[in-house]
Design a protein around this motif. Sequence first.
Motif, PDB file in Angstrom:
ATOM      1  N   ILE A 199      -3.474   0.695   9.278  1.00  0.00           N
ATOM      2  CA  ILE A 199      -2.544   0.794   8.142  1.00  0.00           C
ATOM      3  C   ILE A 199      -1.715   2.069   8.246  1.00  0.00           C
ATOM      4  CG2 ILE A 199      -2.418   1.158   5.635  1.00  0.00           C
ATOM      5  CD1 ILE A 199      -4.853  -0.752   5.410  1.00  0.00           C
ATOM      6  N   LEU A 200      -2.356   3.188   8.619  1.00  0.00           N
ATOM      7  CA  LEU A 200      -1.624   4.454   8.782  1.00  0.00           C
ATOM      8  C   LEU A 200      -0.631   4.375   9.932  1.00  0.00           C
ATOM      9  CD1 LEU A 200      -4.503   7.026   8.125  1.00  0.00           C
ATOM     10  CD2 LEU A 200      -2.625   6.404   6.594  1.00  0.00           C
ATOM     11  N   GLN A 201      -0.957   3.593  10.962  1.00  0.00           N
ATOM     12  CA  GLN A 201       0.002   3.387  12.050  1.00  0.00           C
ATOM     13  C   GLN A 201       1.217   2.610  11.553  1.00  0.00           C
ATOM     14  OE1 GLN A 201      -2.503   1.499  14.968  1.00  0.00           O
ATOM     15  NE2 GLN A 201      -3.096   3.439  15.939  1.00  0.00           N
ATOM     16  N   LEU A 202       0.977   1.558  10.772  1.00  0.00           N
ATOM     17  CA  LEU A 202       2.076   0.769  10.217  1.00  0.00           C
ATOM     18  C   LEU A 202       2.940   1.591   9.267  1.00  0.00           C
ATOM     19  CD1 LEU A 202       0.400  -2.684   9.413  1.00  0.00           C
ATOM     20  CD2 LEU A 202       1.800  -2.076  11.388  1.00  0.00           C
ATOM     21  N   SER A 203       2.322   2.549   8.572  1.00  0.00           N
ATOM     22  CA  SER A 203       3.070   3.375   7.612  1.00  0.00           C
ATOM     23  C   SER A 203       3.877   4.468   8.305  1.00  0.00           C
ATOM     24  CB  SER A 203       2.110   4.015   6.607  1.00  0.00           C
ATOM     25  OG  SER A 203       1.408   5.097   7.193  1.00  0.00           O
ATOM     26  N   VAL A 256       0.860  -1.174   0.000  1.00  0.00           N
ATOM     27  CA  VAL A 256       0.000   0.000   0.000  1.00  0.00           C
ATOM     28  C   VAL A 256       0.900   1.228   0.000  1.00  0.00           C
ATOM     29  CG1 VAL A 256      -1.710   1.320   1.288  1.00  0.00           C
ATOM     30  CG2 VAL A 256      -1.870  -1.158   1.211  1.00  0.00           C
ATOM     31  N   THR A 257       0.665   2.158  -0.930  1.00  0.00           N
ATOM     32  CA  THR A 257       1.600   3.279  -1.094  1.00  0.00           C
ATOM     33  C   THR A 257       0.994   4.659  -0.877  1.00  0.00           C
ATOM     34  OG1 THR A 257       1.176   3.647  -3.457  1.00  0.00           O
ATOM     35  CG2 THR A 257       2.803   1.939  -2.875  1.00  0.00           C
ATOM     36  N   SER A 258      -0.323   4.808  -1.075  1.00  0.00           N
ATOM     37  CA  SER A 258      -0.876   6.159  -1.187  1.00  0.00           C
ATOM     38  C   SER A 258      -2.268   6.248  -0.592  1.00  0.00           C
ATOM     39  CB  SER A 258      -0.938   6.587  -2.660  1.00  0.00           C
ATOM     40  OG  SER A 258       0.269   6.298  -3.335  1.00  0.00           O
ATOM     41  N   LEU A 259      -2.574   7.444  -0.081  1.00  0.00           N
ATOM     42  CA  LEU A 259      -3.892   7.740   0.459  1.00  0.00           C
ATOM     43  C   LEU A 259      -4.553   8.779  -0.442  1.00  0.00           C
ATOM     44  CD1 LEU A 259      -5.910   7.371   2.834  1.00  0.00           C
ATOM     45  CD2 LEU A 259      -4.732   9.250   3.984  1.00  0.00           C
ATOM     46  N   CYS A 260      -5.725   8.457  -0.960  1.00  0.00           N
ATOM     47  CA  CYS A 260      -6.414   9.312  -1.925  1.00  0.00           C
ATOM     48  C   CYS A 260      -7.883   9.461  -1.528  1.00  0.00           C
ATOM     49  CB  CYS A 260      -6.317   8.704  -3.331  1.00  0.00           C
ATOM     50  SG  CYS A 260      -4.614   8.372  -3.875  1.00  0.00           S
ATOM     51  N   VAL A 261      -8.577  10.405  -2.176  1.00  0.00           N
ATOM     52  CA  VAL A 261      -9.999  10.627  -1.902  1.00  0.00           C
ATOM     53  C   VAL A 261     -10.756  10.711  -3.224  1.00  0.00           C
ATOM     54  CG1 VAL A 261     -11.715  12.129  -0.818  1.00  0.00           C
ATOM     55  CG2 VAL A 261      -9.462  11.865   0.244  1.00  0.00           C
ATOM     56  N   LEU A 321      -1.722  11.780  -0.099  1.00  0.00           N
ATOM     57  CA  LEU A 321      -0.542  11.465   0.709  1.00  0.00           C
ATOM     58  C   LEU A 321       0.175  10.234   0.180  1.00  0.00           C
ATOM     59  CD1 LEU A 321       0.981  12.157   3.446  1.00  0.00           C
ATOM     60  CD2 LEU A 321      -0.446  10.385   4.486  1.00  0.00           C
ATOM     61  N   ALA A 322       1.506  10.357   0.015  1.00  0.00           N
ATOM     62  CA  ALA A 322       2.350   9.195  -0.240  1.00  0.00           C
ATOM     63  C   ALA A 322       2.798   8.658   1.122  1.00  0.00           C
ATOM     64  CB  ALA A 322       3.561   9.592  -1.083  1.00  0.00           C
ATOM     65  N   LEU A 323       2.504   7.406   1.406  1.00  0.00           N
ATOM     66  CA  LEU A 323       2.798   6.852   2.720  1.00  0.00           C
ATOM     67  C   LEU A 323       4.311   6.770   2.951  1.00  0.00           C
ATOM     68  CD1 LEU A 323       0.174   3.969   3.042  1.00  0.00           C
ATOM     69  CD2 LEU A 323      -0.066   6.401   3.571  1.00  0.00           C
ATOM     70  N   SER A 324       4.730   7.051   4.185  1.00  0.00           N
ATOM     71  CA  SER A 324       6.159   7.055   4.522  1.00  0.00           C
ATOM     72  C   SER A 324       6.747   5.651   4.452  1.00  0.00           C
ATOM     73  CB  SER A 324       6.359   7.634   5.931  1.00  0.00           C
ATOM     74  OG  SER A 324       5.863   8.946   6.002  1.00  0.00           O
ATOM     75  N   LYS A 325       6.030   4.684   5.011  1.00  0.00           N
ATOM     76  CA  LYS A 325       6.406   3.278   4.917  1.00  0.00           C
ATOM     77  C   LYS A 325       5.242   2.564   4.249  1.00  0.00           C
ATOM     78  CE  LYS A 325       8.955   3.536   9.281  1.00  0.00           C
ATOM     79  NZ  LYS A 325       8.993   3.056  10.692  1.00  0.00           N
ATOM     80  N   ARG A 326       5.539   1.505   3.487  1.00  0.00           N
ATOM     81  CA  ARG A 326       4.513   0.858   2.681  1.00  0.00           C
ATOM     82  C   ARG A 326       4.205  -0.540   3.218  1.00  0.00           C
ATOM     83  NH1 ARG A 326       6.957   3.918  -1.612  1.00  0.00           N
ATOM     84  NH2 ARG A 326       6.079   6.006  -1.375  1.00  0.00           N
ATOM     85  N   PRO A 327       3.123  -0.705   3.983  1.00  0.00           N
ATOM     86  CA  PRO A 327       2.763  -2.039   4.469  1.00  0.00           C
ATOM     87  C   PRO A 327       2.545  -3.007   3.310  1.00  0.00           C
ATOM     88  CG  PRO A 327       1.490  -0.331   5.599  1.00  0.00           C
ATOM     89  CD  PRO A 327       2.194   0.333   4.457  1.00  0.00           C
ATOM     90  N   ASN A 328       3.157  -4.192   3.411  1.00  0.00           N
ATOM     91  CA  ASN A 328       3.020  -5.161   2.323  1.00  0.00           C
ATOM     92  C   ASN A 328       1.850  -6.114   2.574  1.00  0.00           C
ATOM     93  OD1 ASN A 328       4.018  -6.873   4.289  1.00  0.00           O
ATOM     94  ND2 ASN A 328       6.016  -7.169   3.315  1.00  0.00           N
TER      95      ASN A 328
END
Length: 355
Positions: free
Chosen positions: A338-342, A247-252, A302-309
């Motif tokens: 997921i945002l916590q993991l990122s 997971v790489t990005s947060l969009c709306v 937002l581009a996530l800082s870390k990318r949960p696989n």
Amino acid sequence: MHDVLLGFEKFKDISLNDPFFDSLKSDYGEFAEWFQKKGDHQAYTFRDAAGLLDGFLYLKQENGPVADTIPPLRSSHRLKIGTFKINPHGTRLGERFIKRAFDVAIHLRVEALYVTIFSKHSALVDLFLRYGFVQEAVKHTDNGKELVLERRLDLVWNDVVRDYPRVPIGVGRHFILSLYPQWHSRLLPDSLLKTESSSILQDISHTNSIHKIYLAAMSGIEQLRRGDTLLIYRTADGGSAYYTSVVTSLCVVEELTNINNFATVESFLAYCAPYSIFSDSELRTFYQNKRYPWVIRFTYNLALSKRPNRKALIEQIGISANMYWGFFQISTSQLEHILQLSGDHEKTRSLVYSS
């Protein structure tokens, strides 16, 4: 089309004699002196393939009131957009710079952004107003009267675009959408993997734009509506999906429409072309065969800082390994996990709002 060369350069390494700065020197009598004093300060620059300046963005963090405007702006932690100039050439580079300013604002957790600008620069004024900036004051100097536009990040309009980059997480509808690597990285330039080269990006509308369009045929897409949260899932490109799909990005979601709603191919192209990764010929083919009927328009927040696989999504988030991973809904608690993991949960807490 040119390679995207968005850099971060010291003022002293940038030639003030570049014709790019002529209009700024004309607008601001003190610009040359101010520029030379900046020395080791840095600005975001955009250069074309020949190395010529096409864009310049200087940002400055401030605390306290803004006292040199009428009326003064109340005390806040702000990001000042000190200098913002692009050479327009139809690639939505202005949106890319606006996004960069918002990215920095999120990172610094400021309460507001502001810019002073002459009203004659109407296209740039309109760009700021589109993303929630409001004229709060004017500023009088020897150079003339400037508009003072401010964007409060602690103010909610309940509108996907004016609230950008804030996310209406309170709406409670969150989805994961899978993209193949070749589409993902062209569409979402700030979400490249460390193994990818930025040379795959180009100075074209769909790369630069805050707004994105994607065509899909996956089951369930038809339920999307404005304000839904989209997490973009980049599928594997050779390795095991268990480890390399992320997971790489947060969009709306801005809008969902169907390809059959366009009466002509020309109206379809007019809607899609500025924000789509697909070429005109590809879009024409899609219109003819209707293979990908759903047209999703969304903002790239937002581009996530870390990318949960995929491993983390299954083992820690609780997503079933046996389900169809093309498109599916998740809960608010799963999104927050997921945002916590990122590593972005704290950063995004001030950006989410109930809608």
